[in-house]
Design an enzyme around this catalytic site. Structure first.
Site, PDB file in Angstrom:
ATOM      1  N   ASP A  96      20.661  70.150  16.101  1.00  0.00           N
ATOM      2  CA  ASP A  96      21.676  70.728  15.226  1.00  0.00           C
ATOM      3  C   ASP A  96      22.910  69.841  15.328  1.00  0.00           C
ATOM      4  OD1 ASP A  96      22.958  71.235  17.542  1.00  0.00           O
ATOM      5  OD2 ASP A  96      23.025  73.405  17.322  1.00  0.00           O
ATOM      6  N   GLY A  99      27.928  72.248  14.524  1.00  0.00           N
ATOM      7  CA  GLY A  99      28.737  73.118  13.660  1.00  0.00           C
ATOM      8  C   GLY A  99      28.729  74.564  14.126  1.00  0.00           C
ATOM      9  N   GLN A 192      25.870  76.814   2.583  1.00  0.00           N
ATOM     10  CA  GLN A 192      26.714  77.895   3.089  1.00  0.00           C
ATOM     11  C   GLN A 192      27.014  78.861   1.940  1.00  0.00           C
ATOM     12  OE1 GLN A 192      27.528  78.647   6.096  1.00  0.00           O
ATOM     13  NE2 GLN A 192      27.065  76.805   7.295  1.00  0.00           N
ATOM     14  N   ASP A 269      14.158  78.823  13.894  1.00  0.00           N
ATOM     15  CA  ASP A 269      14.403  78.613  15.317  1.00  0.00           C
ATOM     16  C   ASP A 269      15.112  79.840  15.850  1.00  0.00           C
ATOM     17  OD1 ASP A 269      17.462  78.126  16.225  1.00  0.00           O
ATOM     18  OD2 ASP A 269      17.199  77.669  14.108  1.00  0.00           O
ATOM     19  N   CYS A 307      -4.243  88.296  23.359  1.00  0.00           N
ATOM     20  CA  CYS A 307      -3.470  87.053  23.468  1.00  0.00           C
ATOM     21  C   CYS A 307      -4.198  86.049  24.350  1.00  0.00           C
ATOM     22  CB  CYS A 307      -2.089  87.357  24.033  1.00  0.00           C
ATOM     23  SG  CYS A 307      -1.098  85.886  24.340  1.00  0.00           S
ATOM     24  N   CYS A 309      -2.773  83.443  25.852  1.00  0.00           N
ATOM     25  CA  CYS A 309      -1.821  82.652  26.643  1.00  0.00           C
ATOM     26  C   CYS A 309      -2.181  82.679  28.121  1.00  0.00           C
ATOM     27  CB  CYS A 309      -0.403  83.148  26.425  1.00  0.00           C
ATOM     28  SG  CYS A 309       0.102  84.490  27.513  1.00  0.00           S
ATOM     29  N   CYS A 312      -1.382  86.055  29.938  1.00  0.00           N
ATOM     30  CA  CYS A 312      -2.303  87.164  29.683  1.00  0.00           C
ATOM     31  C   CYS A 312      -3.673  86.903  30.304  1.00  0.00           C
ATOM     32  CB  CYS A 312      -2.439  87.406  28.186  1.00  0.00           C
ATOM     33  SG  CYS A 312      -0.928  88.078  27.474  1.00  0.00           S
ATOM     34  N   HIS A 338       4.438  83.813  27.390  1.00  0.00           N
ATOM     35  CA  HIS A 338       3.694  84.709  26.499  1.00  0.00           C
ATOM     36  C   HIS A 338       4.403  84.845  25.150  1.00  0.00           C
ATOM     37  CE1 HIS A 338       1.719  88.191  24.774  1.00  0.00           C
ATOM     38  NE2 HIS A 338       2.947  88.648  24.543  1.00  0.00           N
TER      39      HIS A 338
HETATM   40 ZN   LIG Z   1       0.022  86.424  26.247  1.00  0.00          ZN
END
Ligand SMILES: [Zn+2]
Length: 685
Positions: A96, A99, A192, A269, A307, A309, A312, A338
Site C-alpha cells: 500500500d 495513505g 475515492q 485484504d 477443513c 488445514c 484441524c 486455520h
Molecule cells: Zn482448519
C-alpha cells in the site's frame, strides 16, 4: 515495459451476478481471482510463517509501505534486493502507499500539495511522505503491485472535505505514475469519493483515465454502515472498466467478501483472520466459533471437520480452547493458520463456482452460514456471564469498601487512589484545579482564541483524568464559542486501562466510546462532538514528550509514584516537559508533594506552587511556566516560599541523585537563585 504489465484476462463472468473469475501475471507468479491477500504489515503476517501462508494458498501478500519505510528502512531492502528475499516469500507482494496510515495514525497531520508530513513513531523524525517518496519506497521494497498515494478521509466526511481529498488524490495519482517511470512493477490507482455517488463517479472518471494496471476502491470500511458500504461498492464497481483488476481495500469478513465478489470485486485484504485468532475467534463451516467458551473444554473433535488445514488435521478443540484461555502464542498461531486456510478455501470455492457457472447457487448457500454464530453451540439467551478477569500484566482490580474500583500495581502494592474514587479525585485535583472549564470558554466571546485547548495527560492509567476532562468538555460543547479539546494521553503500559475496561461495573466512568477507541486505534474522535479528539502517545514518557504532536496548555502529571516509576519522576522528564512548553502559558498539576519532584521542576525552569489537598495529603503540587505567571493565569496559585525553602535546606533530597559535588553545589545555587525565591517573596533570604 509499458501498458500491459499484468496481462490481465477475464476468464468467466457469473450469470445473474457481477462476480467474475480472472487471472493475471505479476513479476513472481500467476494470480487467479477472486483473491484474498493476507496482511503482512511489518513484512510478516502476525504469528504466521511464510511457508504456512504459501501452503494455505496465498498468492499475494500485502505489506505496508509506511511501516517498512520507518523500519527496517529502504536501505535494508536495497541490501537484500527486495522484500521477497528479505522475508523469504517467493510469491507476489502488494504494497500500500501509506495513505491509509496517514489517515489513521495519530502522529501525522499536515497534508499539503507536496505530501503528508508525519512524525516517526520510532525515533520522532519528521518525514514527508510524498507520492515520489511513497513510490520510491515501494520500488525499493520491490513489490509486484504498488499503490498510488491517496488521501483517505472518513467516509462520513462533509462534501467539501471529500471533494478536496479527491482532487488531491487525482493529482497525486499522476505524480505517482510519473515516479514509477519504466519500472516493471504494476501500479493501481485508487478511487475515492466517500458516500457521494456523483463524487465516486467523478473519481472513477479521473482515475480510470490514467494508465493504471488495476483500480482500487478506497475510502470504504472506514466508519460507514455495512449497507452504505455495499451500496457504494456496488456503484463504484459497476463504473470501473472491465479490463482491469478491481480491489476493495481493507475488506473484510468472509460474508463481506462474498457480497463484494457478487458486486464485481476481484481482490481483498484484511487483518481479520489473524486478529480474530489472537482473541480465540475462528470461522468454520458451522459458523463463527469462539474458542474461549467453556463448551469446548472437553471437546476432542477438530475445529472444523471439513477443513484441510494443519490445525484441524492435528489438534482438538479442547487443546485449542486451553491455549486460548492461557493466552499462549501457539494458540494464536494455530487459529490464525486455520482462519487463513478458511479464507483461501472460500476464495477457491468461489472461483470454481464462477468458472462452473453456479456462483449464485454457492452465494445463496454460503450466505446462510458465513455470517452466523456457532450453529452447534447456540449462545443461550440468558446465561450467567463469566466473571471478568481481575488481573492483567502488572495490575489487579481492587474494590474499595465504598464500592468504586481501584487499580492496584501488584509488585509495589500501590494503588492509584485510596479513599476517593479515581474519577472524583480527577475532577477535583486536575480538572477543577486547572480551571479547564474557563480555558474552554475563553474563546471568541472575549476575543480570545478558538484554538483547541491541549491537555497532556501523563500517566493515562485507568483514564480517570482524561475522562474527567472529556466530561468537562462535553458539558460545555453545545455552548457557542467553546474551544475544541485535544487530549493527549501518555502511557507505557495499557494493561491498567484494559483491565478497568474489562471491569466496567467498578469503573462506570469508562462507559464511553473514547477508551475503547484509544485502546484499539491509539486515537479517538467523537462523532457527536467534532471538537473532541483523544490521542495516545505510547511508550517511554520522556521519549513521548519529545515526539508528542501538539504542545500543551495544561499538563496532568499522574504516573505511578517514584517507587514504581523512578525514571518518570527524574529531573530529565521535567526538563523535557519544560522544553515542550517552550514559551507557552502552561500549568502542570500533580498529586505529589515530594521535595525531589519539586526540586526537579524548579531546576527545569518551572515556578512551583502548593496545590489543594488530596485525600491522603494536605497539599499537592502545581508547576507553571514564566508565561503563565506573566499572563496572570497562574496568579491564583500560592508559590512555595520561605517555609518550603528552609525545609528544603534540611532535606536529603536537596538535589537530584547522581550528581557529583560540583554539580550538587551548582544545583543548590540554582534553586536559591530561582526568581520565585529571589524576587517573588522579597526579603526571604
Ligand atoms: Zn482448519
Amino acid at each position: 515495459m509499458t501498458a500491459n504489465r499484468l496481462n490481465f484476462r477475464v476468464e468467466a463472468e457469473a450469470p445473474g451476478s457481477r462476480a467474475r473469475a480472472c487471472s493475471f501475471r505479476t513479476l513472481h507468479n500467476d494470480v487467479q481471482t477472486p483473491i484474498f491477500m493476507p496482511v503482512g504489515t511489518q513484512a510478516t503476517v502476525k504469528s504466521q510463517k511464510p511457508e504456512s501462508l504459501a501452503a494455505a494458498g496465498a498468492q499475494i501478500l500485502l505489506a505496508n509501505t509506511y511501516h517498512l519505510l520507518l523500519r527496517p528502512g529502504v536501505e535494508v531492502f536495497r541490501a537484500f534486493g527486495d522484500i521477497h528475499r528479505f522475508m523469504t516469500w517467493e510469491r507476489s507482494v502488494l504494497t500500500d502507499s501509506g495513505g491509509y496510515q496517514i489517515f489513521s495514525l495519530p502522529h501525522s497531520r499536515a497534508i499539503t500539495e507536496d505530501g503528508a508530513v508525519f512524525q516517526s513513531y520510532i525515533d520522532g523524525r519528521s518525514i514527508l511522505l510524498s507520492p515520489e517518496v511513497s513510490i520510491g519506497t515501494q520500488m525499493a521494497i520491490g513489490s509486484d503491485i504498488m499503490m498510488v498515494l491517496d488521501q483517505c478521509v472518513p467516509s462520513t466526511s462533509e462534501r467539501p472535505v471529500v471533494e478536496a481529498a479527491l482532487h488531491l488524490t487525482h493529482r497525486w495519482a499522476a505524480r505517482s505514475l510519473a515516479a514509477r517511470g519504466d519500472s516493471p512493477q504494476g501500479m493501481f490507482g485508487i478511487v475515492q469519493g466517500a458516500l457521494f455517488p456523483d463524487l465516486r463517479r467523478l473519481s472513477v472518471d479521473q482515475i480510470a483515465s490514467l494508465p493504471f494496471d488495476g483500480l482500487a476502491v478506497g475510502g470504504l470500511a472506514v466508519g460507514e454502515s455495512k449497507d452504505a458500504r455495499e451500496d457504494m461498492c456496488e456503484l463504484t464497481a459497476s463504473l470501473l472498466p472491465r479490463n482491469k483488476p478491481r480491489y476493495l481495500m481493507g475488506v473484510g469478513t468472509p460474508i463481506d467478501i462474498l457480497e463484494a465478489v457478487h458486486r464485481g470485486i476481484d481482490m481483498f485484504d484484511c487483518i481479520i483472520p489473524t486478529q480474530l485468532a489472537q482473541r480465540g475467534g475462528v470461522y468454520t463451516s458451522r459458523g463463527f466459533v469462539q474458542l474461549r467458551r467453556g463448551v469446548h473444554k472437553f471437546s476432542q473433535g477438530p475445529l472444523d471437520p471439513t477443513c484441510a488445514c494443519p490445525t484441524c488435521a492435528r489438534y482438538s478443540r479442547a487443546y485449542l480452547h486451553h491455549l486460548t484461555k492461557a493466552s499462549e502464542p501457539l494458540g494464536w498461531q494455530l487459529l490464525g493458520e486455520h482462519n487463513l486456510w478458511f479464507y483461501q478455501q472460500l476464495m477457491r470455492d468461489i472461483r470454481a463456482s464462477i468458472l462452473e457457472g453456479r456462483f449464485m447457487e454457492l452465494y445463496r448457500e454460503r450466505r446462510e452460514f458465513l455470517g452466523v454464530p456457532d450453529i452447534d453451540h447456540e449462545i443461550a439467551r440468558v446465561r450467567t456471564r463469566p466473571a471478568p478477569p481481575s488481573t492483567r500484566g502488572q495490575y489487579a482490580v481492587k474494590v474499595a469498601p465504598e464500592g468504586f474500583g481501584l487499580i492496584l500495581h501488584v509488585a509495589s502494592g500501590e494503588t492509584m487512589h485510596a479513599h476517593t474514587s479515581p474519577i472524583e479525585e480527577a475532577r477535583a485535583l486536575y480538572v477543577g484545579q486547572s480551571n479547564l472549564r474557563d480555558r474552554l470558554r475563553s474563546a471568541a466571546a472575549q476575543g480570545g482564541s478558538d484554538e483547541p485547548v491541549v491537555v497532556w495527560d501523563i500517566g493515562l492509567g485507568a483514564a480517570a483524568n482524561a475522562m474527567a476532562a472529556i466530561e468537562c468538555y462535553q458539558e460545555l460543547a453545545d455552548e457557542p464559542g467553546t474551544r475544541p479539546l485535544r487530549m493527549v494521553s501518555f502511557e507505557n503500559d495499557l494493561d491498567a486501562l484494559r483491565l478497568a475496561c474489562e471491569n466496567l461495573r467498578h469503573f462506570p466512568y469508562l462507559r464511553h466510546g473514547g477508551p475503547g477507541g484509544l485502546l484499539e486505534r491509539g486515537q479517538w474522535r467523537s462523532r457527536r462532538y467534532p471538537g473532541l479528539e483523544w490521542l495516545l502517545v505510547q511508550g517511554d514518557f520522556r521519549e513521548g514528550i519529545k515526539r508528542a504532536p501538539f504542545a500543551p496548555d495544561l499538563i496532568f502529571f499522574d504516573p505511578f509514584s517514584r517507587r514504581t516509576n523512578a525514571d518518570e519522576w527524574a529531573a530529565p522528564t521535567f526538563q523535557a516537559l519544560h522544553e515542550a512548553c517552550a514559551d507557552r502559558d502552561v500549568e502542570l498539576f500533580t498529586y505529589t508533594t515530594s521535595t525531589a519532584a519539586r526540586v526537579a521542576m524548579l531546576l527545569a525552569g518551572f515556578y512551583v506552587a502548593r496545590g489543594k489537598a488530596t485525600d491522603v495529603k494536605t497539599e499537592s503540587t502545581i508547576a507553571f511556566t514564566r508565561a503563565a505567571l506573566e499572563s496572570g493565569a497562574a496568579r491564583r496559585h500560592e508559590l512555595l516560599g520561605e517555609t518550603w525553602l528552609s525545609r528544603w535546606g534540611r532535606s536529603h533530597e536537596r538535589v537530584p541523585a547522581g550528581l557529583d559535588e560540583a554539580a550538587q553545589r551548582q544545583a543548590e545555587g540554582q534553586i536559591r537563585a530561582h526568581p520565585q525565591f529571589s524576587q517573588g517573596s522579597a526579603g526571604t533570604r
